[in-house]
Design an enzyme around this catalytic site. Structure first.
Site, PDB file in Angstrom:
ATOM      1  N   ASP A 174       0.882  -1.181   0.000  1.00 35.34           N
ATOM      2  CA  ASP A 174       0.000   0.000   0.000  1.00 35.34           C
ATOM      3  C   ASP A 174       0.910   1.218   0.000  1.00 35.34           C
ATOM      4  O   ASP A 174       2.066   1.128   0.423  1.00 35.34           O
ATOM      5  CB  ASP A 174      -0.903  -0.011   1.257  1.00 35.34           C
ATOM      6  CG  ASP A 174      -2.089   0.954   1.117  1.00 35.34           C
ATOM      7  OD1 ASP A 174      -1.873   2.129   0.746  1.00 35.34           O
ATOM      8  OD2 ASP A 174      -3.222   0.533   1.370  1.00 35.34           O
ATOM      9  N   PRO A 206      -7.791   1.246  -5.206  1.00 37.59           N
ATOM     10  CA  PRO A 206      -8.691   1.880  -6.183  1.00 37.59           C
ATOM     11  C   PRO A 206      -8.089   1.876  -7.582  1.00 37.59           C
ATOM     12  O   PRO A 206      -6.878   1.688  -7.740  1.00 37.59           O
ATOM     13  CB  PRO A 206      -8.818   3.316  -5.658  1.00 37.59           C
ATOM     14  CG  PRO A 206      -7.607   3.543  -4.843  1.00 37.59           C
ATOM     15  CD  PRO A 206      -7.144   2.217  -4.316  1.00 37.59           C
ATOM     16  N   THR A 232     -11.806  -8.044  -6.515  1.00 38.77           N
ATOM     17  CA  THR A 232     -13.143  -7.530  -6.178  1.00 38.77           C
ATOM     18  C   THR A 232     -13.113  -6.003  -6.185  1.00 38.77           C
ATOM     19  O   THR A 232     -14.013  -5.371  -5.648  1.00 38.77           O
ATOM     20  CB  THR A 232     -13.603  -8.018  -4.778  1.00 38.77           C
ATOM     21  OG1 THR A 232     -12.598  -7.657  -3.831  1.00 38.77           O
ATOM     22  CG2 THR A 232     -13.859  -9.507  -4.742  1.00 38.77           C
ATOM     23  N   SER A 233     -12.065  -5.427  -6.796  1.00 42.21           N
ATOM     24  CA  SER A 233     -11.917  -3.974  -6.707  1.00 42.21           C
ATOM     25  C   SER A 233     -12.428  -3.265  -7.962  1.00 42.21           C
ATOM     26  O   SER A 233     -13.555  -2.768  -7.972  1.00 42.21           O
ATOM     27  CB  SER A 233     -10.473  -3.626  -6.404  1.00 42.21           C
ATOM     28  OG  SER A 233     -10.398  -2.276  -6.027  1.00 42.21           O
ATOM     29  N   ARG A 234     -11.605  -3.223  -8.999  1.00 35.92           N
ATOM     30  CA  ARG A 234     -12.050  -2.650 -10.273  1.00 35.92           C
ATOM     31  C   ARG A 234     -11.407  -3.438 -11.404  1.00 35.92           C
ATOM     32  O   ARG A 234     -10.216  -3.780 -11.327  1.00 35.92           O
ATOM     33  CB  ARG A 234     -11.652  -1.171 -10.396  1.00 35.92           C
ATOM     34  CG  ARG A 234     -12.506  -0.205  -9.610  1.00 35.92           C
ATOM     35  CD  ARG A 234     -13.939  -0.084 -10.146  1.00 35.92           C
ATOM     36  NE  ARG A 234     -14.759   0.807  -9.341  1.00 35.92           N
ATOM     37  CZ  ARG A 234     -15.572   0.461  -8.338  1.00 35.92           C
ATOM     38  NH1 ARG A 234     -15.673  -0.816  -7.994  1.00 35.92           N
ATOM     39  NH2 ARG A 234     -16.269   1.354  -7.687  1.00 35.92           N
ATOM     40  N   GLU A 263     -16.794  -4.260 -18.038  1.00 32.98           N
ATOM     41  CA  GLU A 263     -18.066  -4.637 -17.418  1.00 32.98           C
ATOM     42  C   GLU A 263     -19.200  -3.661 -17.704  1.00 32.98           C
ATOM     43  O   GLU A 263     -20.367  -4.034 -17.668  1.00 32.98           O
ATOM     44  CB  GLU A 263     -17.912  -4.816 -15.900  1.00 32.98           C
ATOM     45  CG  GLU A 263     -17.662  -3.529 -15.127  1.00 32.98           C
ATOM     46  CD  GLU A 263     -17.681  -3.749 -13.610  1.00 32.98           C
ATOM     47  OE1 GLU A 263     -16.952  -4.623 -13.132  1.00 32.98           O
ATOM     48  OE2 GLU A 263     -18.428  -3.034 -12.927  1.00 32.98           O
ATOM     49  N   HIS A 295     -20.212  -8.072 -10.276  1.00 39.47           N
ATOM     50  CA  HIS A 295     -20.109  -6.896  -9.395  1.00 39.47           C
ATOM     51  C   HIS A 295     -21.182  -6.941  -8.294  1.00 39.47           C
ATOM     52  O   HIS A 295     -21.970  -6.007  -8.126  1.00 39.47           O
ATOM     53  CB  HIS A 295     -20.215  -5.593 -10.210  1.00 39.47           C
ATOM     54  CG  HIS A 295     -19.462  -4.455  -9.578  1.00 39.47           C
ATOM     55  ND1 HIS A 295     -18.645  -3.609 -10.286  1.00 39.47           N
ATOM     56  CD2 HIS A 295     -19.396  -4.024  -8.299  1.00 39.47           C
ATOM     57  CE1 HIS A 295     -18.123  -2.702  -9.479  1.00 39.47           C
ATOM     58  NE2 HIS A 295     -18.564  -2.941  -8.261  1.00 39.47           N
TER      59      HIS A 295
HETATM   60  P1  NAD Z   1     -10.063   2.677   0.634  1.00 37.82           P
HETATM   61  O1  NAD Z   1      -9.906   4.018   0.037  1.00 37.82           O
HETATM   62  O2  NAD Z   1     -10.481   2.548   2.061  1.00 37.82           O
HETATM   63  O3  NAD Z   1      -8.708   1.843   0.465  1.00 37.82           O
HETATM   64  C1  NAD Z   1      -7.932   1.824  -0.687  1.00 37.82           C
HETATM   65  C2  NAD Z   1      -6.497   1.537  -0.278  1.00 37.82           C
HETATM   66  O4  NAD Z   1      -5.716   1.391  -1.463  1.00 37.82           O
HETATM   67  C3  NAD Z   1      -5.878   2.672   0.554  1.00 37.82           C
HETATM   68  O5  NAD Z   1      -5.260   2.163   1.709  1.00 37.82           O
HETATM   69  C4  NAD Z   1      -4.876   3.284  -0.410  1.00 37.82           C
HETATM   70  O6  NAD Z   1      -3.754   3.865   0.247  1.00 37.82           O
HETATM   71  C5  NAD Z   1      -4.492   2.075  -1.240  1.00 37.82           C
HETATM   72  N1  NAD Z   1      -3.853   2.417  -2.508  1.00 37.82           N
HETATM   73  C6  NAD Z   1      -4.055   3.498  -3.293  1.00 37.82           C
HETATM   74  N2  NAD Z   1      -3.236   3.471  -4.357  1.00 37.82           N
HETATM   75  C7  NAD Z   1      -2.497   2.333  -4.245  1.00 37.82           C
HETATM   76  C8  NAD Z   1      -1.465   1.751  -5.013  1.00 37.82           C
HETATM   77  N3  NAD Z   1      -1.020   2.332  -6.137  1.00 37.82           N
HETATM   78  N4  NAD Z   1      -0.936   0.595  -4.600  1.00 37.82           N
HETATM   79  C9  NAD Z   1      -1.348  -0.001  -3.457  1.00 37.82           C
HETATM   80  N5  NAD Z   1      -2.321   0.511  -2.668  1.00 37.82           N
HETATM   81  C10 NAD Z   1      -2.886   1.661  -3.053  1.00 37.82           C
HETATM   82  O7  NAD Z   1     -11.074   1.907  -0.322  1.00 37.82           O
HETATM   83  P2  NAD Z   1     -11.925   0.594   0.030  1.00 37.82           P
HETATM   84  O8  NAD Z   1     -13.237   0.987   0.613  1.00 37.82           O
HETATM   85  O9  NAD Z   1     -11.074  -0.374   0.755  1.00 37.82           O
HETATM   86  O10 NAD Z   1     -12.254   0.082  -1.435  1.00 37.82           O
HETATM   87  C11 NAD Z   1     -11.228  -0.397  -2.292  1.00 37.82           C
HETATM   88  C12 NAD Z   1     -11.783  -0.522  -3.684  1.00 37.82           C
HETATM   89  O11 NAD Z   1     -12.761  -1.578  -3.723  1.00 37.82           O
HETATM   90  C13 NAD Z   1     -12.552   0.713  -4.184  1.00 37.82           C
HETATM   91  O12 NAD Z   1     -11.676   1.651  -4.777  1.00 37.82           O
HETATM   92  C14 NAD Z   1     -13.509   0.139  -5.185  1.00 37.82           C
HETATM   93  O13 NAD Z   1     -12.910   0.232  -6.456  1.00 37.82           O
HETATM   94  C15 NAD Z   1     -13.639  -1.330  -4.793  1.00 37.82           C
HETATM   95  N6  NAD Z   1     -15.000  -1.712  -4.380  1.00 37.82           N
HETATM   96  C16 NAD Z   1     -15.594  -2.761  -5.009  1.00 37.82           C
HETATM   97  C17 NAD Z   1     -16.878  -3.137  -4.620  1.00 37.82           C
HETATM   98  C18 NAD Z   1     -17.578  -4.328  -5.270  1.00 37.82           C
HETATM   99  O14 NAD Z   1     -18.791  -4.463  -5.098  1.00 37.82           O
HETATM  100  N7  NAD Z   1     -16.884  -5.188  -5.971  1.00 37.82           N
HETATM  101  C19 NAD Z   1     -17.541  -2.450  -3.618  1.00 37.82           C
HETATM  102  C20 NAD Z   1     -16.886  -1.389  -2.987  1.00 37.82           C
HETATM  103  C21 NAD Z   1     -15.610  -1.026  -3.373  1.00 37.82           C
END
Ligand code: NAD
Length: 331
Positions: A174, A206, A232-234, A263, A295
């Protein structure tokens, strides 16, 4: 305030309608997604409420400004789909729901891991056909495995807490190290080191210009043979073409995805009567060791309630001119 609500699904309507009485707001629900052809539906409203695949670019923001939209309330955590610089130029405020139920997404990531590692997706189909043979169902333990967590924000941390209970070693990458995670035993390393040491890699950062295609041919080559990849992120964190190649050679042992690069053309729709035009998702579906969900990681009763409550309270705060704790701005 008058809210134009795009990409409405029945579960959104049910959940928001629970909390709407007494809020002073009015919602017009539109099933269509927000795009240049549908944005005129926002006329007569002050707020646009949108979801992950409503792409809000500079052109759309310019048109929304003309319709006197003052606020965009994203009912999701991620905000890669909106051009924040263009929103600032049009003086449209943007708010989001930063954390509604990180556990919902983290638990879904684990559902993907457990299904794939114990092949319960195959067992489910087999048993329904009275096939109780165990051939081909040999799994792998999760206990004792090293999991690499990319992004230890709200969801990544919830994921680590679950993984700890399974007896996994946790390593993470991170841009910020988290003290709670260090106390839990998580150690932070470079991305390369995390990828090279992990049996399972789970993505929780993100989508930004820096993280776009962070999983590509080169970073896959740094991973262990037979690695499990969970996203599960993007979708666009992953170069799908490179992942398909790695699945074909066995470099990736299994893949669990709740998000997919293209998607926006596919997810949240019932396309069962249509011919699938997306070659890559079709190819992914041919692999027995790939599990795709559309999703749905966020989709729990608890998360929907939080999304509704926080979105309505973001809108109320804006109406009252209060400090917006969930505002997002271009950096
Ligand atoms: P968050 O902002 O709490 O956490 C994101 C983390 O990623 C932070 O700690 C940040 O420092 C870190 N980060 C940023 N850039 C980075 C990099 N280059 N390398 C490594 N780490 C890095 O967000 P969250 O609530 O934990 O959500 C994470 C992601 O999950 C969201 O951005 C969203 O895209 C995705 N999400 C998906 C669903 C789903 O239904 N599948 C639902 C909610 C969120």
């Amino acid at each position: 305030m008058k809210i134009a609500f795009f990409s409405t699904k029945s579960y959104d309507r049910e959940s928001f309608n629970q909390f709407l009485p007494g809020s002073g707001h009015h919602i017009s629900y539109f099933e269509v997604k927000l795009d240049k052809d549908t944005l005129s539906l926002a006329a007569g409203h002050e707020v646009v409420c949108s979801f992950v695949n409503d792409k809000i670019d500079a052109e759309i923001l310019k048109e929304l400004k003309k319709l006197e939209i003052k606020l965009i309330a994203l009912r999701c955590a991620g905000y890669n789909q909106i051009d924040l610089n263009a929103a600032a130029e049009q003086e449209i405020t943007v708010v989001r729901v930063p954390a509604y139920s990180p556990e919902a997404v983290a638990e879904h990531a684990f559902a993907l891991i457990l299904t794939l590692s114990r092949k319960t997706h195959k067992a489910y189909n087999r048993v329904r056909e009275n096939n109780f043979s165990l051939d081909g169902l040999t799994g792998v333990n999760i206990h004792g495995k090293t999991i690499g967590v990319i992004g230890t924000g709200a969801i990544g941390r919830a994921f680590c807490r679950i993984a700890k209970g399974f007896g996994c070693q946790l390593i993470a990458n991170d841009v910020y190290e988290n003290e709670e995670m260090k106390t839990l035993g998580v150690t932070y390393h470079s991305l390369k080191k995390v990828l090279s040491r992990s049996d399972i890699v789970s993505l929780h950062c993100p989508l930004t210009p820096e993280t776009h295609h962070m999983i590509n041919a080169e970073t896959i080559s740094q991973m262990k043979d037979g690695v499990a990849l969970i996203n599960t992120s993007r979708g666009a964190l992953v170069d799908t073409k490179a992942v398909i190649k790695a699945l074909k050679t066995g470099k990736i042992g299994y893949l669990g995805i709740d998000v997919y690069e293209q998607e926006e053309h596919i997810f949240f729709k019932n396309l069962s009567e249509e011919i699938m035009q997306d070659e890559e998702i079709s190819r992914l579906m041919t692999f027995p060791n790939v599990l795709i969900t559309g999703h749905q990681a966020f989709l729990t009763k608890e998360a929907l309630e939080q999304i509704s409550k926080i979105t309505l309270s973001n809108i109320s705060d804006f109406e009252k001119g209060l400090k917006l704790k969930n505002e997002i701005k271009a950096t």
